[in-house]
Design an enzyme around this catalytic site. Sequence first.
Site, mmCIF file in Angstrom:
data_model
loop_
_atom_site.group_PDB
_atom_site.id
_atom_site.type_symbol
_atom_site.label_atom_id
_atom_site.label_comp_id
_atom_site.label_asym_id
_atom_site.label_seq_id
_atom_site.Cartn_x
_atom_site.Cartn_y
_atom_site.Cartn_z
ATOM 1 N N ASP A 100 0.794 -1.241 0.000
ATOM 2 C CA ASP A 100 0.000 0.000 0.000
ATOM 3 C C ASP A 100 0.821 1.284 0.000
ATOM 4 O O ASP A 100 1.967 1.321 0.427
ATOM 5 C CB ASP A 100 -0.992 0.017 1.163
ATOM 6 C CG ASP A 100 -0.339 -0.175 2.529
ATOM 7 O OD1 ASP A 100 0.765 -0.757 2.603
ATOM 8 O OD2 ASP A 100 -0.936 0.249 3.530
ATOM 9 N N GLU A 167 -0.640 -2.221 5.231
ATOM 10 C CA GLU A 167 0.273 -2.055 6.371
ATOM 11 C C GLU A 167 0.028 -0.724 7.049
ATOM 12 O O GLU A 167 0.042 -0.621 8.268
ATOM 13 C CB GLU A 167 1.732 -2.156 5.898
ATOM 14 C CG GLU A 167 2.747 -2.153 7.039
ATOM 15 C CD GLU A 167 2.992 -0.788 7.651
ATOM 16 O OE1 GLU A 167 3.106 -0.701 8.893
ATOM 17 O OE2 GLU A 167 3.048 0.203 6.914
ATOM 18 N N GLU A 168 -0.201 0.313 6.237
ATOM 19 C CA GLU A 168 -0.348 1.659 6.807
ATOM 20 C C GLU A 168 -1.585 1.775 7.687
ATOM 21 O O GLU A 168 -1.636 2.596 8.591
ATOM 22 C CB GLU A 168 -0.399 2.715 5.694
ATOM 23 C CG GLU A 168 0.873 2.799 4.846
ATOM 24 C CD GLU A 168 2.073 3.324 5.611
ATOM 25 O OE1 GLU A 168 1.913 3.717 6.777
ATOM 26 O OE2 GLU A 168 3.176 3.323 5.028
HETATM 27 ZN ZN ZN Z 1 4.566 3.909 6.505
HETATM 28 ZN ZN ZN Z 2 6.265 1.376 5.661
#
Ligand code: ZN
Ligand code: ZN
Length: 443
Positions: A100, A167-168
């Site tokens: 992402d 992930e963010e």
């Molecule tokens: Zn990040």
């Molecule tokens: Zn990262």
Amino acid sequence: MKHQYLGLAVLLMLNSRGQAQSAATVAAEVDAVYPQSEALYIDLHRHPELSLHEQQTAAKLAAGLRGLGYTVTTGVGHTGVVGILKNGDGPVVMLRTELDALPVEERTGLPYASTVQTKDDNGAIVGVMHACGHDVHMASWMGTARVMAGMRTRWRGTLMLIGQPAEEAGEGAKAMLADGLFTRFPRPAYAVAVHDDARDPAGIIGYHAGPILSNANTVKITIFGRGGHGARPESTVDPIVIAARTVLALQTIVSRETSPFDPAVVTVGSIHGGTRPNIIPAEVNLELTVRSLTEGVRDHLLSSIDRIAKAEAAAAGAPREPLVEASEGGYALVNDPALTQRVAAALLRELGPRQVMDTPPEMASEDFSEFQHAGVPTLMLRIGAVERAKYDGALKSGAALPSLHSALFAPDREPTIKAAIAAEVIALRELMPPDAKAGPLHN
Ligand SMILES: [Zn+2]
Ligand SMILES: [Zn+2]
């Protein structure tokens, strides 16, 4: 093609030179796959996608792995990708990249800068940018996939490559685990990842045993007062004044209650209250980010925030106790000490101490820690990404370099991607040696 012939020549030339052989071999192997990784990098950089919207990104990675002979499954935990390459008996080792990008409008001025705009999940139009360097990770991961598929006599085992979404948002690792990452696919004996590092010159490979990234919690505080006319404060309980005192009192948790040897952060990043100068509002909302490296410090920070918020409201005679809500929060990322030592030794042996060094932890957070909480020893290496001249200039002038998530973050792509591929290939071969017995953690 030119690069590949050149790489082969270097490799053959150095085959008779003992010590220098393996480093030169890795460098030559990396050079041979770099042009394709660079092309993928520029494509991904130009076409970033927000968390849980990584459809095109995932499709590109899936197609790339299929072309290399991996068995690929898509849609694991929303847009996640899993590629498996079996190469005889031996341990299962997982290598993870994130997919992402961030809602940041790029201002690097690079010829391949992202100009993508999209609607975020709240319907707002936002610029999109790989401001965390996940495109560096994907390009390197694909380069590593190519090296590992092309040179199968140098390792034995099962290589498990995963492309993790969101992930963010802190959601993707959990989503992949919930979708059977370790039950539908072989459970890895080790999990490895890299993250680029905006603090170090491009090409530096950083390792560190123990905690390297922090616990993270979000805390929302709603302070209740009694609203009224701004010119008649005696008839009100002013929540703006309570909030101001609360913000200052919160600073004493880290400065007075926490040991200087226990890293901790309490940041009030958002404060909202009131509409007009002559109205005292009925409530004020604060939002905090809270970081720590251990569960003990995390518990202490959260309970002190609760205590201080309630005590400040009580001191002001607030009509109601404030509402203090802490998010469940992410875990600190802890590099397994034995695994770190083993891979660091291999990296130092092959690349030397000028490129490979122990780098300090950072109070950022990462959901790679979810895999370690699922019981798999994990290691995240850091890869310096700052152009050498910019790094030296910043050292001289004292100016701050753009951090990860900055609209100005522009990794020095060639040395960064090459170092990441080298680090991954060396780590994977170390953990899946050609004479490996089956790993201890199969099911
Ligand atoms: Zn990040
Ligand atoms: Zn990262």
